[in-house]
Design a protein around this motif. Structure first.
Motif, PDB file in Angstrom:
ATOM      1  N   THR A 283      41.338  63.664  53.906  1.00  0.00           N
ATOM      2  CA  THR A 283      42.308  62.576  54.080  1.00  0.00           C
ATOM      3  C   THR A 283      43.723  63.120  54.004  1.00  0.00           C
ATOM      4  O   THR A 283      44.036  63.972  53.174  1.00  0.00           O
ATOM      5  CB  THR A 283      42.103  61.502  53.001  1.00  0.00           C
ATOM      6  N   GLY A 284      44.574  62.623  54.878  1.00  0.00           N
ATOM      7  CA  GLY A 284      45.971  63.021  54.846  1.00  0.00           C
ATOM      8  C   GLY A 284      46.771  62.187  53.866  1.00  0.00           C
ATOM      9  O   GLY A 284      46.331  61.123  53.413  1.00  0.00           O
ATOM     10  N   SER A 285      47.939  62.664  53.511  1.00  0.00           N
ATOM     11  CA  SER A 285      48.838  61.971  52.576  1.00  0.00           C
ATOM     12  C   SER A 285      49.791  61.068  53.352  1.00  0.00           C
ATOM     13  O   SER A 285      50.275  61.451  54.422  1.00  0.00           O
ATOM     14  CB  SER A 285      49.643  62.990  51.779  1.00  0.00           C
ATOM     15  N   PRO A 286      50.062  59.866  52.862  1.00  0.00           N
ATOM     16  CA  PRO A 286      49.527  59.256  51.636  1.00  0.00           C
ATOM     17  C   PRO A 286      48.206  58.536  51.879  1.00  0.00           C
ATOM     18  O   PRO A 286      47.918  58.120  52.999  1.00  0.00           O
ATOM     19  CB  PRO A 286      50.616  58.255  51.268  1.00  0.00           C
ATOM     20  N   PHE A 287      47.440  58.384  50.795  1.00  0.00           N
ATOM     21  CA  PHE A 287      46.185  57.631  50.828  1.00  0.00           C
ATOM     22  C   PHE A 287      46.432  56.278  50.192  1.00  0.00           C
ATOM     23  O   PHE A 287      46.985  56.191  49.098  1.00  0.00           O
ATOM     24  CB  PHE A 287      45.103  58.390  50.068  1.00  0.00           C
ATOM     25  N   GLU A 288      46.035  55.206  50.861  1.00  0.00           N
ATOM     26  CA  GLU A 288      46.323  53.855  50.391  1.00  0.00           C
ATOM     27  C   GLU A 288      45.062  53.088  50.039  1.00  0.00           C
ATOM     28  O   GLU A 288      44.041  53.213  50.714  1.00  0.00           O
ATOM     29  CB  GLU A 288      47.103  53.053  51.446  1.00  0.00           C
ATOM     30  N   VAL A 289      45.195  52.288  48.982  1.00  0.00           N
ATOM     31  CA  VAL A 289      44.173  51.321  48.592  1.00  0.00           C
ATOM     32  C   VAL A 289      44.860  49.962  48.586  1.00  0.00           C
ATOM     33  O   VAL A 289      45.849  49.772  47.873  1.00  0.00           O
ATOM     34  CB  VAL A 289      43.603  51.624  47.191  1.00  0.00           C
ATOM     35  N   THR A 290      44.375  49.015  49.388  1.00  0.00           N
ATOM     36  CA  THR A 290      45.001  47.706  49.503  1.00  0.00           C
ATOM     37  C   THR A 290      43.949  46.614  49.393  1.00  0.00           C
ATOM     38  O   THR A 290      42.901  46.690  50.050  1.00  0.00           O
ATOM     39  CB  THR A 290      45.749  47.565  50.840  1.00  0.00           C
ATOM     40  N   PHE A 291      44.209  45.604  48.576  1.00  0.00           N
ATOM     41  CA  PHE A 291      43.300  44.472  48.465  1.00  0.00           C
ATOM     42  C   PHE A 291      44.037  43.311  47.818  1.00  0.00           C
ATOM     43  O   PHE A 291      45.153  43.475  47.289  1.00  0.00           O
ATOM     44  CB  PHE A 291      42.044  44.843  47.671  1.00  0.00           C
ATOM     45  N   ASP A 292      43.471  42.134  47.864  1.00  0.00           N
ATOM     46  CA  ASP A 292      44.046  40.932  47.279  1.00  0.00           C
ATOM     47  C   ASP A 292      43.398  40.634  45.931  1.00  0.00           C
ATOM     48  O   ASP A 292      42.182  40.808  45.763  1.00  0.00           O
ATOM     49  CB  ASP A 292      43.858  39.725  48.200  1.00  0.00           C
ATOM     50  N   VAL A 293      44.203  40.160  44.992  1.00  0.00           N
ATOM     51  CA  VAL A 293      43.709  39.888  43.638  1.00  0.00           C
ATOM     52  C   VAL A 293      44.144  38.481  43.218  1.00  0.00           C
ATOM     53  O   VAL A 293      45.347  38.176  43.226  1.00  0.00           O
ATOM     54  CB  VAL A 293      44.254  40.913  42.618  1.00  0.00           C
ATOM     55  N   PRO A 294      43.218  37.610  42.830  1.00  0.00           N
ATOM     56  CA  PRO A 294      43.606  36.310  42.261  1.00  0.00           C
ATOM     57  C   PRO A 294      44.118  36.504  40.833  1.00  0.00           C
ATOM     58  O   PRO A 294      43.582  37.309  40.066  1.00  0.00           O
ATOM     59  CB  PRO A 294      42.302  35.511  42.285  1.00  0.00           C
ATOM     60  N   VAL A 295      45.165  35.768  40.467  1.00  0.00           N
ATOM     61  CA  VAL A 295      45.742  35.880  39.126  1.00  0.00           C
ATOM     62  C   VAL A 295      45.787  34.483  38.501  1.00  0.00           C
ATOM     63  O   VAL A 295      46.503  33.611  38.969  1.00  0.00           O
ATOM     64  CB  VAL A 295      47.134  36.531  39.140  1.00  0.00           C
ATOM     65  N   ALA A 296      45.027  34.302  37.454  1.00  0.00           N
ATOM     66  CA  ALA A 296      44.939  32.994  36.805  1.00  0.00           C
ATOM     67  C   ALA A 296      46.002  32.811  35.731  1.00  0.00           C
ATOM     68  O   ALA A 296      46.324  31.680  35.363  1.00  0.00           O
ATOM     69  CB  ALA A 296      43.549  32.817  36.194  1.00  0.00           C
ATOM     70  N   LYS A 297      46.531  33.918  35.211  1.00  0.00           N
ATOM     71  CA  LYS A 297      47.542  33.831  34.159  1.00  0.00           C
ATOM     72  C   LYS A 297      48.489  35.010  34.304  1.00  0.00           C
ATOM     73  O   LYS A 297      48.207  35.971  35.020  1.00  0.00           O
ATOM     74  CB  LYS A 297      46.894  33.835  32.769  1.00  0.00           C
ATOM     75  N   SER A 298      49.606  34.940  33.627  1.00  0.00           N
ATOM     76  CA  SER A 298      50.585  36.024  33.686  1.00  0.00           C
ATOM     77  C   SER A 298      49.977  37.322  33.160  1.00  0.00           C
ATOM     78  O   SER A 298      49.220  37.317  32.181  1.00  0.00           O
ATOM     79  CB  SER A 298      51.834  35.651  32.880  1.00  0.00           C
ATOM     80  N   GLY A 299      50.311  38.424  33.806  1.00  0.00           N
ATOM     81  CA  GLY A 299      49.753  39.719  33.415  1.00  0.00           C
ATOM     82  C   GLY A 299      50.522  40.854  34.054  1.00  0.00           C
ATOM     83  O   GLY A 299      51.643  40.686  34.545  1.00  0.00           O
ATOM     84  N   TRP A 300      49.915  42.043  34.072  1.00  0.00           N
ATOM     85  CA  TRP A 300      50.598  43.220  34.607  1.00  0.00           C
ATOM     86  C   TRP A 300      49.600  44.131  35.306  1.00  0.00           C
ATOM     87  O   TRP A 300      48.462  44.278  34.893  1.00  0.00           O
ATOM     88  CB  TRP A 300      51.338  43.979  33.500  1.00  0.00           C
ATOM     89  N   PHE A 301      50.046  44.711  36.404  1.00  0.00           N
ATOM     90  CA  PHE A 301      49.248  45.648  37.192  1.00  0.00           C
ATOM     91  C   PHE A 301      49.800  47.064  37.029  1.00  0.00           C
ATOM     92  O   PHE A 301      51.006  47.262  36.839  1.00  0.00           O
ATOM     93  CB  PHE A 301      49.322  45.295  38.682  1.00  0.00           C
ATOM     94  N   CYS A 302      48.915  48.040  37.141  1.00  0.00           N
ATOM     95  CA  CYS A 302      49.323  49.441  37.257  1.00  0.00           C
ATOM     96  C   CYS A 302      48.253  50.174  38.041  1.00  0.00           C
ATOM     97  O   CYS A 302      47.177  49.642  38.321  1.00  0.00           O
ATOM     98  CB  CYS A 302      49.534  50.088  35.891  1.00  0.00           C
ATOM     99  N   ALA A 303      48.549  51.400  38.420  1.00  0.00           N
ATOM    100  CA  ALA A 303      47.569  52.270  39.064  1.00  0.00           C
ATOM    101  C   ALA A 303      47.554  53.602  38.336  1.00  0.00           C
ATOM    102  O   ALA A 303      48.557  54.010  37.739  1.00  0.00           O
ATOM    103  CB  ALA A 303      47.897  52.470  40.545  1.00  0.00           C
ATOM    104  N   ARG A 304      46.414  54.284  38.382  1.00  0.00           N
ATOM    105  CA  ARG A 304      46.296  55.593  37.760  1.00  0.00           C
ATOM    106  C   ARG A 304      45.239  56.387  38.508  1.00  0.00           C
ATOM    107  O   ARG A 304      44.453  55.827  39.286  1.00  0.00           O
ATOM    108  CB  ARG A 304      45.924  55.477  36.280  1.00  0.00           C
ATOM    109  N   SER A 305      45.222  57.680  38.284  1.00  0.00           N
ATOM    110  CA  SER A 305      44.138  58.517  38.807  1.00  0.00           C
ATOM    111  C   SER A 305      43.012  58.539  37.781  1.00  0.00           C
ATOM    112  O   SER A 305      43.244  58.381  36.576  1.00  0.00           O
ATOM    113  CB  SER A 305      44.637  59.937  39.097  1.00  0.00           C
ATOM    114  N   SER A 306      41.800  58.737  38.253  1.00  0.00           N
ATOM    115  CA  SER A 306      40.642  58.677  37.351  1.00  0.00           C
ATOM    116  C   SER A 306      40.649  59.804  36.323  1.00  0.00           C
ATOM    117  O   SER A 306      40.005  59.691  35.285  1.00  0.00           O
ATOM    118  CB  SER A 306      39.336  58.695  38.154  1.00  0.00           C
ATOM    119  N   ASP A 307      41.372  60.905  36.591  1.00  0.00           N
ATOM    120  CA  ASP A 307      41.479  61.985  35.610  1.00  0.00           C
ATOM    121  C   ASP A 307      42.676  61.788  34.678  1.00  0.00           C
ATOM    122  O   ASP A 307      42.964  62.654  33.851  1.00  0.00           O
ATOM    123  CB  ASP A 307      41.564  63.346  36.304  1.00  0.00           C
TER     124      ASP A 307
END
Length: 607
Positions: free
Chosen positions: A373-397
């Motif tokens: 895969t070439g750079s950048p690699f993207e992950v895109t999806f929709d998320v329902p949010v029922a209450k206030s919160g926070w998102f982040c991303a990380r690598s599995s390592d």
């Protein structure tokens, strides 16, 4: 064109590197928040040697901290502190790189509950040798705990403060050997107002002088003195102690509780000879020049991404907004859904670690990067949010981790009962350890001569965590929340909370958290409800101002944005209804959304 002589000189004193470096997206600049010229073992090195590593490691910025090693007199203090000017070091003037000197409170008297760093400070903030904080006759005048020094550091106009090399237990609970706060032999104050943690034993760290376990950090964060916490090294394996411990253990619990704090990755060079060095990526605002102050301001705002591998850099966007931003959504027409994108930039071959997207510290999805895969690699999806919160991303390592994007649903603050109560009972645990030290005769080694001040500081933090916890639960009988809080461009939406049922002739305590810090405001009490709200200068009013139908109770918030007030309801109020709401004057620089901000309203049926 940058001058060549300093760069060539720097390169000559630094070892060569065959490391690949990622090309970041526009407006992102890399930095190391934690470098030194005083070695843990060895002489003081020249600033040009730090610049050499900065050039070789392809770091845009280096924050070089003076600490207590080798400071045994006023003269040694003054000599080492002379580079802490509050301005860029002359060595990098005119270069693309920036180096500036700062202070780490390590091997000073005030480091006993964790190490702090003051970025962007100058001579007026380093004069603690002369101020004599803490015990009379203390060798360096820094005091017995961090808060007084943090208050001093934050008098600098561009100060940014953090706790460094942070680790904390990853689990919340330990049924086999955790802190049993319900043990009847404990003092009555432990868990005195608990609401959601019964029959659960907490995983707390040992109360030691190990600076990797900064016991005071959660309290300094929730009381408004800390902008970020720093991972000791993203490559560092989970430390043992009593539990698996990482910086994530503190960060996730604080964020879920409703406290906000940014994150950084610092190398602690030249004490930990880690190559390649971890880095903090900071995104500058459009049109903003790259300076030390603009970079650290972005760090404090949470516009960050951390990487332990300089060949990788991870971004997150939620609703089109990147780390450090808020996305406001409404549930008026159904469950809101937000688009989420994680984007991994890399140099060379595709990484072996997967990309993870998290909501409130829980993994929503894990997506492997396909080979080739070439750079950048993207992950895109929709998320329902029922209450206030926070998102982040990380690598599995765990070598890459973004800052947070906050999703605010219906103007309500982020709050979670379990995590907030973890911290209220941690404050009780902390206080209990001080009590035990008093019994065993070791009190002075823990609190110096600041026992009263430290106990008060712990209790102050506890009050804020308790307000967050109570807001996360349904209000008491006869109390209804009305409308949305508006917030400011510098702070999250304010929460209004009481655990008291309104009764005529009985005082009721009304609390507010996340108000603009150190700001004037009023608690409005009225008999007229405006159920749909009326916008006024950035506030949303839910109390009517018809003549004779309201009263104003002036008050002010503290440095954390907290206040509380006792309302003396007369007996004649029984059988009536009262609407309550906090309204605040927004500080200078925080008025993008208006000069006023407001909490939700509370409808109180007075019994």
């Amino acid at each position: 064109m940058r001058p060549l002589a300093p760069i060539l000189a720097a390169a000559l004193v630094a070892p060569a590197s065959a490391q690949s470096f990622v090309q970041p997206p526009a407006r992102w600049f890399s930095g190391d928040t934690h470098e030194h010229i005083q070695l843990c073992s060895g002489p003081v090195i020249a600033p040009i040697q730090v610049l050499g590593q900065q050039v070789i490691q392809d770091l845009d910025l280096a924050a070089v901290s003076i600490w207590g090693r080798g400071i045994d007199s006023q003269g040694a203090f003054d000599f080492l502190m002379q580079d802490v000017t509050g301005f860029e070091h002359p060595l990098t003037t005119g270069l693309e790189q920036i180096m500036q000197f700062c202070v780490e409170v390590s091997e000073f008297e005030a480091d006993r509950f964790g190490h702090i760093i003051g970025l962007g400070i100058g001579p007026a903030q380093t004069a603690f040798y002369d101020l004599g904080l803490g015990c009379l006759g203390a060798p360096d005048g820094s005091g017995n705990y961090a808060a007084p020094l943090l208050d001093l550091f934050r008098t600098a106009p561009n100060a940014v403060t953090g706790y460094v090399h942070v680790v904390w237990p990853m689990p919340m609970y330990d049924p086999g050997g955790g802190f049993d706060w319900e043990d009847p032999s404990l003092p009555a104050y432990v868990g005195r107002d608990a609401r959601c943690s019964f029959e659960l034993d907490f995983a707390f760290p040992p109360m030691t002088e190990d600076p990797l376990i900064p016991q005071m950090a959660p309290i300094d964060i929730v009381t408004g003195r800390i902008d970020y916490i720093e991972a000791p090294s993203l490559e560092m394996p989970a430390l043992g102690y009593d539990y698996e411990s990482r910086w994530l253990g503190m960060y996730y619990k604080l964020m879920n509780a409703g406290a906000r704090v940014s994150i950084a990755a610092g190398s602690d060079a030249d004490c930990i000879p880690t190559l390649p060095r971890p880095r903090t990526w900071v995104r500058l605002q459009d049109g903003e020049p790259f300076t030390f102050d603009s970079w650290t301001r972005g760090l404090a705002d949470g516009r960050v991404s951390l990487s332990g591998d300089p060949a990788q850099m991870l971004e997150i966007e939620v609703g089109g907004q990147s780390a450090g931003s808020e996305v406001r959504v409404s549930s008026q027409f159904g469950l809101p859904v937000v688009p989420v994108t994680a984007r991994l930039h890399f140099a060379g071959s595709s990484p072996s670690a997967a990309v993870e997207v998290l909501l409130d510290g829980q993994v929503l999805t894990t997506v492997a990067v396909p080979p080739g895969t070439g750079s950048p690699f993207e992950v895109t999806f929709d998320v329902p949010v029922a209450k206030s919160g926070w998102f982040c991303a990380r690598s599995s390592d765990l070598l890459s981790h973004t800052g947070a994007v906050y999703t605010i649903v219906d103007g309500r603050p982020i709050a979670n009962c379990a995590e907030a109560e973890y911290w209220t009972i941690f404050c009780d645990y902390f206080r209990y350890q001080i009590d035990r030290a008093a019994i065993t005769g070791t009190l002075a080694s823990i609190v110096g001569c600041s026992e009263t001040e430290i106990r008060d500081h712990i209790e102050k933090g506890r009050r804020v965590f308790a307000a967050l916890r109570d807001y996360a639960l349904p209000p008491p009988s006869g109390v209804l929340r009305i409308g949305e809080a508006t917030g400011t461009s510098c702070s999250p939406p304010a929460g209004i909370v009481t655990t008291d049922t309104a009764e005529g002739g009985v005082p009721l305590v009304m609390r507010c958290f996340h108000a603009p810090a150190d700001s004037p405001g009023v608690l409005v009490l009225g008999s007229q409800l405006l159920p749909f709200g009326v916008p006024v200068l950035g506030a949303e009013l839910y109390v009517g101002f018809a003549q004779g139908s309201y009263i104003l109770m002036p008050l002010g918030s503290d440095e954390s944005g907290y206040t509380e007030i006792e309302i003396p309801f007369p007996g004649s109020f029984s059988g009536t209804a009262v609407v309550a709401q906090y309204i605040w004057a927004n500080p200078v620089g925080c008025t993008d959304d208006g000069v006023l901000s407001s909490s939700q309203g509370l409808y109180l049926a007075v019994q």
